[in-house]
Write an enzyme that holds these catalytic residues in place. Sequence first.
Site, PDB file in Angstrom:
ATOM      1  CG  HIS A   1      22.094  41.447   6.160  1.00 36.16           C
ATOM      2  ND1 HIS A   1      22.282  42.754   6.208  1.00 36.16           N
ATOM      3  CD2 HIS A   1      23.495  40.707   5.706  1.00 36.16           C
ATOM      4  CE1 HIS A   1      23.525  43.077   5.105  1.00 36.16           C
ATOM      5  NE2 HIS A   1      24.318  42.416   5.780  1.00 36.16           N
ATOM      6  CD  GLU A   2      25.250  38.698   7.381  1.00 38.30           C
ATOM      7  OE1 GLU A   2      25.798  37.281   6.197  1.00 38.30           O
ATOM      8  OE2 GLU A   2      25.477  39.109   8.209  1.00 38.30           O
TER       9      GLU A   2
ATOM     10  CG  HIS B   1      24.378  38.612   2.377  1.00 42.69           C
ATOM     11  ND1 HIS B   1      24.527  39.440   1.307  1.00 42.69           N
ATOM     12  CD2 HIS B   1      24.761  38.778   3.642  1.00 42.69           C
ATOM     13  CE1 HIS B   1      25.015  40.192   1.891  1.00 42.69           C
ATOM     14  NE2 HIS B   1      25.249  40.081   3.332  1.00 42.69           N
TER      15      HIS B   1
END
Length: 226
Positions: free
Chosen positions: A29-30, A33
């Site tokens: 997820h990170e 980004h």
Amino acid sequence: MEFLDKILSVPLEQLPFYLVVLVVAFTVHEFSHAYFANKFGDPTAKLLGRVTLNPTVHFDFLGIILLLIAGFGWARPVPVNRDNFKSPRLMGVVVSAAGPLSNFFLAIIGTLIYAVLISTGVLASISNEKVIEAIIIFFQLFGVMNFFLFLFNLIPLPPLDGYRILEDLVPRQIRAKLQQFEQWSVFIFLLILFIPALRQYTISPLYNLAYNLYYHFMQVFLHIFS
């Protein structure tokens, strides 16, 4: 052991599976980004070493502990400077959406692999029942938790990705008004998380929806490979 059972929001015997699932889910997820922010011209995350699949740079210890105890938590947010983007609003939406979408795709991939293991008879061919049980627990948690993180992060309240997406989509004047009430939105978000009665009508339905997504995709994949 009894003490841990009382304070944890997950069964103690499933704790290792939860930790592995969260390591993968939060890290991807990170990373998503950070990767797209860097791709679009903002080197902030890259300079901080966040464009990596190394989970140690993304984890927030308190966030993980709270997730295991209270059922919610967080990873270290990736810093993004939208002023570095050629199209700040459009690219801002993509960067914000990349995190939740990565969890969606992880859920799809995990569910697909699990369906293949069942349909091809690989799972049934394993003689060790404990290994079979571990595989079942892992893939079910992997699918449901990633679907949940996909849905949860799209809630339009700060500091979630859904709020950042909303900010970039609405007209500037509305965005300015949203920012005026941002501190109160954070308060509302915390109330939802900490008050069981509110969580029952907000977070709990998301878990149910995540499970339903997992169940329906599982049925589709099993039908395809049967």
